[in-house]
Each structure stands twice: as structure tokens, then as C-alpha cells.
Design an enzyme around this catalytic site. Structure first.
Site, PDB file in Angstrom:
ATOM      1  N   GLU A 268       0.841  -1.202   0.000  1.00 32.38           N
ATOM      2  CA  GLU A 268       0.000   0.000   0.000  1.00 32.38           C
ATOM      3  C   GLU A 268       0.879   1.255   0.000  1.00 32.38           C
ATOM      4  O   GLU A 268       0.846   2.048   0.940  1.00 32.38           O
ATOM      5  CB  GLU A 268      -0.883   0.015   1.251  1.00 32.38           C
ATOM      6  CG  GLU A 268      -1.773  -1.194   1.433  1.00 32.38           C
ATOM      7  CD  GLU A 268      -2.439  -1.229   2.811  1.00 32.38           C
ATOM      8  OE1 GLU A 268      -2.118  -0.394   3.675  1.00 32.38           O
ATOM      9  OE2 GLU A 268      -3.286  -2.109   3.012  1.00 32.38           O
ATOM     10  N   GLY A 270       2.261   4.994  -0.704  1.00 33.45           N
ATOM     11  CA  GLY A 270       1.738   6.308  -1.070  1.00 33.45           C
ATOM     12  C   GLY A 270       2.907   7.207  -1.436  1.00 33.45           C
ATOM     13  O   GLY A 270       3.173   7.507  -2.600  1.00 33.45           O
ATOM     14  N   ARG A 271       3.670   7.572  -0.399  1.00 35.56           N
ATOM     15  CA  ARG A 271       4.779   8.515  -0.559  1.00 35.56           C
ATOM     16  C   ARG A 271       5.795   8.090  -1.621  1.00 35.56           C
ATOM     17  O   ARG A 271       6.263   8.913  -2.405  1.00 35.56           O
ATOM     18  CB  ARG A 271       5.484   8.651   0.797  1.00 35.56           C
ATOM     19  CG  ARG A 271       6.432   9.821   0.893  1.00 35.56           C
ATOM     20  CD  ARG A 271       7.226   9.764   2.195  1.00 35.56           C
ATOM     21  NE  ARG A 271       6.449   9.423   3.358  1.00 35.56           N
ATOM     22  CZ  ARG A 271       5.931  10.298   4.208  1.00 35.56           C
ATOM     23  NH1 ARG A 271       6.125  11.587   4.023  1.00 35.56           N
ATOM     24  NH2 ARG A 271       5.229   9.886   5.247  1.00 35.56           N
ATOM     25  N   ARG A 307       2.766  19.688   6.455  1.00 36.01           N
ATOM     26  CA  ARG A 307       3.781  18.791   7.011  1.00 36.01           C
ATOM     27  C   ARG A 307       4.793  19.493   7.929  1.00 36.01           C
ATOM     28  O   ARG A 307       5.091  18.966   8.998  1.00 36.01           O
ATOM     29  CB  ARG A 307       4.507  18.024   5.897  1.00 36.01           C
ATOM     30  CG  ARG A 307       3.562  17.158   5.049  1.00 36.01           C
ATOM     31  CD  ARG A 307       4.290  16.169   4.159  1.00 36.01           C
ATOM     32  NE  ARG A 307       4.903  15.123   4.944  1.00 36.01           N
ATOM     33  CZ  ARG A 307       6.193  15.019   5.185  1.00 36.01           C
ATOM     34  NH1 ARG A 307       7.029  15.901   4.687  1.00 36.01           N
ATOM     35  NH2 ARG A 307       6.660  14.048   5.920  1.00 36.01           N
ATOM     36  N   CYS A 338      -2.353  33.173  10.866  1.00 33.56           N
ATOM     37  CA  CYS A 338      -2.182  33.669  12.237  1.00 33.56           C
ATOM     38  C   CYS A 338      -1.874  32.530  13.211  1.00 33.56           C
ATOM     39  O   CYS A 338      -2.678  32.209  14.092  1.00 33.56           O
ATOM     40  CB  CYS A 338      -3.440  34.401  12.662  1.00 33.56           C
ATOM     41  SG  CYS A 338      -3.907  35.606  11.435  1.00 33.56           S
ATOM     42  N   GLU A 339      -0.762  31.903  13.012  1.00 25.27           N
ATOM     43  CA  GLU A 339      -0.274  30.831  13.889  1.00 25.27           C
ATOM     44  C   GLU A 339       1.246  30.907  13.832  1.00 25.27           C
ATOM     45  O   GLU A 339       1.808  31.030  12.739  1.00 25.27           O
ATOM     46  CB  GLU A 339      -0.663  29.434  13.350  1.00 25.27           C
ATOM     47  CG  GLU A 339      -2.109  29.153  13.188  1.00 25.27           C
ATOM     48  CD  GLU A 339      -2.766  28.530  14.411  1.00 25.27           C
ATOM     49  OE1 GLU A 339      -2.060  28.224  15.402  1.00 25.27           O
ATOM     50  OE2 GLU A 339      -3.988  28.372  14.364  1.00 25.27           O
ATOM     51  N   TYR A 367       0.913  13.785   0.785  1.00 24.34           N
ATOM     52  CA  TYR A 367       0.468  14.459   2.010  1.00 24.34           C
ATOM     53  C   TYR A 367       0.686  15.965   1.932  1.00 24.34           C
ATOM     54  O   TYR A 367       0.934  16.624   2.935  1.00 24.34           O
ATOM     55  CB  TYR A 367       1.149  13.862   3.253  1.00 24.34           C
ATOM     56  CG  TYR A 367       1.039  12.346   3.290  1.00 24.34           C
ATOM     57  CD1 TYR A 367      -0.180  11.742   3.564  1.00 24.34           C
ATOM     58  CD2 TYR A 367       2.133  11.531   2.989  1.00 24.34           C
ATOM     59  CE1 TYR A 367      -0.300  10.362   3.551  1.00 24.34           C
ATOM     60  CE2 TYR A 367       2.016  10.143   2.976  1.00 24.34           C
ATOM     61  CZ  TYR A 367       0.797   9.569   3.253  1.00 24.34           C
ATOM     62  OH  TYR A 367       0.676   8.211   3.248  1.00 24.34           O
TER      63      TYR A 367
HETATM   64  N1  LLP Z   1      -1.393   1.906   4.469  1.00 20.64           N
HETATM   65  C1  LLP Z   1      -1.862   2.356   5.643  1.00 20.64           C
HETATM   66  C2  LLP Z   1      -2.757   1.498   6.425  1.00 20.64           C
HETATM   67  C3  LLP Z   1      -1.497   3.635   6.098  1.00 20.64           C
HETATM   68  O1  LLP Z   1      -1.961   4.081   7.258  1.00 20.64           O
HETATM   69  C4  LLP Z   1      -0.635   4.449   5.313  1.00 20.64           C
HETATM   70  C5  LLP Z   1      -0.245   5.777   5.744  1.00 20.64           C
HETATM   71  C6  LLP Z   1      -0.177   3.934   4.081  1.00 20.64           C
HETATM   72  C7  LLP Z   1      -0.571   2.655   3.710  1.00 20.64           C
HETATM   73  C8  LLP Z   1       0.723   4.698   3.157  1.00 20.64           C
HETATM   74  O2  LLP Z   1       1.951   4.969   3.722  1.00 20.64           O
HETATM   75  P1  LLP Z   1       3.149   5.614   2.854  1.00 20.64           P
HETATM   76  O3  LLP Z   1       3.613   4.586   1.856  1.00 20.64           O
HETATM   77  O4  LLP Z   1       2.647   6.839   2.192  1.00 20.64           O
HETATM   78  O5  LLP Z   1       4.188   5.930   3.874  1.00 20.64           O
HETATM   79  N2  LLP Z   1       0.789  12.611   6.884  1.00 20.64           N
HETATM   80  C9  LLP Z   1       2.042  11.937   7.144  1.00 20.64           C
HETATM   81  C10 LLP Z   1       1.991  10.490   6.723  1.00 20.64           C
HETATM   82  C11 LLP Z   1       0.866   9.719   7.357  1.00 20.64           C
HETATM   83  C12 LLP Z   1       0.778   8.306   6.840  1.00 20.64           C
HETATM   84  C13 LLP Z   1      -0.479   7.665   7.284  1.00 20.64           C
HETATM   85  N3  LLP Z   1      -0.657   6.338   6.823  1.00 20.64           N
HETATM   86  C14 LLP Z   1       3.158  12.700   6.453  1.00 20.64           C
HETATM   87  O6  LLP Z   1       2.886  13.748   5.870  1.00 20.64           O
HETATM   88  O7  LLP Z   1       4.317  12.322   6.540  1.00 20.64           O
END
Ligand code: LLP
Length: 404
Positions: A268, A270-271, A307, A338-339, A367
């Protein structure tokens, strides 16, 4: 992204021209980089061809997700809204997994109707609810159980999810109880064990440890899991001296694990798919002098890119036009909100800036826009995708009228 005749360009398109045509602040994505990331990700794990479910939460732009789908990826969703976006982007429901600790009855019901691949449950109560809904619809629903492997991902505390003090998944004992419970259920088919230990992971060792725990638990549970969902979390280099995740070692560990099982691996990410494809272009509104530093007040703010304020994250910042004149003052890049946490970065020896100059914050594809808000009644930004010589507006800038 590179400088061509001192002008910062994304895939040969000048950032300056983008700002002129579409205004600032603006999110820009590179299709070329997206393609490269997906192809690298696939290459890294090609020996067992996993199902790659893009974590929609990292970037929820439906047009971008449509491009991602064209490379055969599925989706990992955590809400009904994300599921609807994934379906709208044309992702095959049979490639969608639904994660999250608090799925409501409405969300479960919708996911069941859409016949998605798996609902990854995170508690006994959730399994009971899935079972109740499945029964009322006279269906058998495929589920996974998310294990909390109590593994330290060695990442930021705020984005760590696999330790026992975190709300995610279930512990070993509960896991066995739930496996036994599912075996007796007529409306639930337990197909998957899922884990996700955190995000922005740059060290392969936590993954190895997680796999050892998963291996031990599968053996003990005496259940054949058709899928093992290892989550995402692969980190990227935000800063030059960031170490890189050793994919080769992670791949070896998975291959070793798979010697004992015939399960299909799900990821899964994302980043690692979209993080470095995005840049945020912003204009200097004012420069405010202080005896110790100059405040570079940008038109982008923490509502556009959370972030830094939320995690103390640092995004590489670059001038759009290079001049080779260095400032003697320390620069603190801030937004108009304003933070006091509305602050991006503090830099010594940045190029000398003047009002109306443009700067770019790098690696904001994950993100970035998806965490943005309308705080201070600020409209959400436009997003563009650079594909070859074409620039496609994949999301229009919100108008104040939409908000008022
Ligand atoms: N699967 C699950 C169940 C997750 O909770 C997440 C991310 C992913 C996959 C994807 O993770 P990745 O491959 O993107 O690391 N907002 C934070 C990151 C929060 C991630 C939450 N869960 C940031 O900006 O660094």
C-alpha cells in the site's frame, strides 16, 4: 527538476511560466517522475509481482489517480470518500483494500456493495459489524485482519503505527481469537493478514523484524492466508543526506518469507509513488526584517502544506531564478496565517530574495494537497500535471465564492 539557463524547470517547462499562466501558490506534478517511480517500485519486487494498492490518502486528486490506474495499480482507501474517488478514477474494485480503525456501518455497507477485494478489519467489534452487514445482505465478505506486530518502524513518532501503544491493528492473542472466530462464520471469509508499521521508513530492518513476527504468527494460527498485505511506508529522500531505503534487502526478506507460503503480497505505498513528483510554487509577498533574521512571507501557508507545522518536516526550498547572490541574513520562510507554527523552514545562506520572487518547495506530492485545509478561509490551490510538453490543470483553484 533542474535549472535551465538559471531558470528552474520541471521536465523542461519553466516554473516562472507556470506561475505567470496559472498564478501562485500552485501544486505541480511531473508525469515523467510518476512513471519512473511506479516502474522502479515494480522492478524492486518483480520476482513475486505484488498487487500494488496506491494509498489514496497521500494524494486524492482523481485525475492523478486515473494516471496511476493506467499502470495497473489498485488502491488502499480509508474512508467512503476515498473509496468513491478510487472508483471514479476507474480502479478495479477487485484491486481495492479498505483500511482504518473506525469504519462506520455506512462505509462497510458501501464497500460490501462495491465488492472490493478486502476489508482489513482492526477489531472484534468491526468484524462483528461486517458480519452483521454481510448477513443482512446475504453475502460472504472477504476480509483481512490487521495485526499490530509491536515493531518499532524507527520513524517519526507521529507517523509510527506498528507499536503496541498505537491504536492500529490487534495484538497477537486477539489475532488468534479472531482467526478462530472467522473460521466459524458463514458470512466472513478470512483471506488476508495485514500490517503497516509506519510511514517514511528508511531502514529495512524494521521490515525484516515485522516479517519475522508475521511468519511466527501465521505458523501459530494454522490458517492459510491468500493475501499478505504488508502496507506501505517506504520512505523517500527529503534531504540530501537522508539515507535511502534498501529495497533490495526488503525484497530478499520477503522472498525468504514467501518460501514457506503461497500467498500473494499486497503493498500500500503512497509517498514512494507520489512524494517526489510534486512541487509547490509560491511567491514572496513581503520581506519583513528582524534584527536576527528576515521573514520571507510567502503566499503559501500551513493550510496549503501542513507537514512542516504538523511534524516539523523539512522540504527543500529553491529559488526559481538563480542569481548567485547569497543573502547575509538568515531567512525564515513563513506563510500569512495567524499561527506561529505557520513556518516552513529556516535557512542560512539562501540566495538573496526580493519581494515578488518565486520559490519552490520540493517533494510535496504526498500528504501535501491531501492534508490541506481552508483554514483562515483560504481557497484550496490549483494542481497541474506536466506530461511531456503539455500542462493539464487537474484541479482548478477553489474560488472564494465556493467558500462564502
Ligand atoms: N497503508 C496504511 C494502512 C497507512 O496508514 C498508510 C499511511 C499507508 C498505507 C501509506 O503509507 P506511505 O507509503 O505513504 O508511507 N501525513 C504523514 C503520513 C501519514 C501516513 C499515514 N498512513 C506525512 O505527511 O508524513
Amino acid at each position: 527538476m533542474k535549472y535551465i539557463n538559471k531558470s528552474l524547470s520541471i521536465d523542461k517547462i519553466k516554473v516562472q511560466d507556470i506561475a505567470k499562466k496559472f498564478g501562485t501558490p500552485i501544486y505541480c506534478y511531473s508525469y515523467k517522475q510518476l512513471k519512473e517511480n511506479i516502474s522502479n517500485f515494480k522492478k524492486n519486487f518483480k520476482s513475486f509481482s505484488p498487487l500494488i494498492c496506491f494509498a489514496i490518502k497521500s494524494n486524492t486528486n482523481v485525475n492523478l489517480i486515473r494516471e496511476i490506474r493506467k499502470f495497473g495499480l489498485g488502491a488502499d482507501v480509508v474512508s467512503m470518500g476515498e473509496l468513491m474517488i478510487a472508483l471514479k478514477a476507474g480502479i478495479d474494485p477487485k484491486k481495492i483494500v479498505f483500511s482504518g480503525v473506525g469504519k462506520t456501518s455506512r462505509e462497510i455497507s458501501y464497500a460490501v456493495d462495491k465488492k472490493i477485494l478486502l476489508i482489513n478489519a482492526e477489531s472484534k467489534s468491526e468484524i462483528n459489524e461486517i458480519e452483521r452487514i454481510a448477513k443482512s445482505k446475504k453475502k460472504v465478505v472477504n476480509i483481512g485482519i490487521r495485526l499490530n506486530p509491536n515493531t518499532d518502524a524507527k520513524t517519526l513518532n507521529q507517523i509510527s503505527t506498528g507499536k503496541k501503544e498505537n491504536k492500529f491493528g490487534v495484538d497477537e492473542k486477539t489475532f488468534f481469537d479472531l482467526v478462530n472466530y472467522c473460521k466459524l462464520s458463514k458470512n466472513i471469509d478470512l483471506k488476508c493478514l495485514s500490517v503497516h508499521i509506519g510511514s517514511q521508513i528508511l531502514n529495512h530492518k524494521p521490515y525484516e523484524k515485522m516479517l519475522r513476527v508475521v511468519d511466527k504468527i501465521i505458523k501459530k494460527s494454522n490458517h492459510r492466508f491468500k493475501f499478505i498485505d504488508l502496507g506501505g511506508g517506504m520512505g523517500i529522500s527529503y534531504e540530501k543526506n537522508n539515507k535511502k531505503l534498501n529495497y533490495q534487502k526488503y525484497n530478499i526478506a520477503i522472498k525468504k518469507f514467501l518460501k514457506n507460503y503461497d500467498s500473494k503480497i499486497i503493498f500500500e505505498p503512497g509517498r514512494s509513488i507520489v512524494g517526489n513528483i510534486g512541487s509547490l510554487v509560491s511567491k514572496v509577498i513581503y520581506i519583513k526584517k528582524n534584527d536576527k533574521k528576515d521573514f520571507i512571507i510567502l503566499d503559501a501557508a500551513m493550510n496549503d502544506l501542513m507537514r512542516p507545522a504538523l511534524y516539523g518536516a523539512n522540504h527543500k526550498t529553491l529559488p526559481v531564478i538563480k542569481t548567485n547572490q547569497t543573502s547575509k541574513k538568515v531567512y525564515e520562510f513563513v506563510g500569512p496565517i495567524c499561527e506561529s507554527t505557520d513556518k516552513f523552514t529556516t535557512l542560512k545562506k539562501f540566495q538573496k530574495l526580493k519581494e515578488k520572487d518565486l520559490v519552490v518547495m520540493c517533494d510535496v506530492g504526498a500528504y501535501g494537497m491531501s492534508l490541506s485545509s481552508n483554514y483562515n478561509v483560504r481557497p484550496k490551490l490549483a494542481e497541474i500535471l506536466i506530461k511531456g510538453s503539455k500542462i493539464n490543470v487537474i484541479k482548478k483553484r477553489q474560488k472564494l465564492e465556493d467558500l462564502i
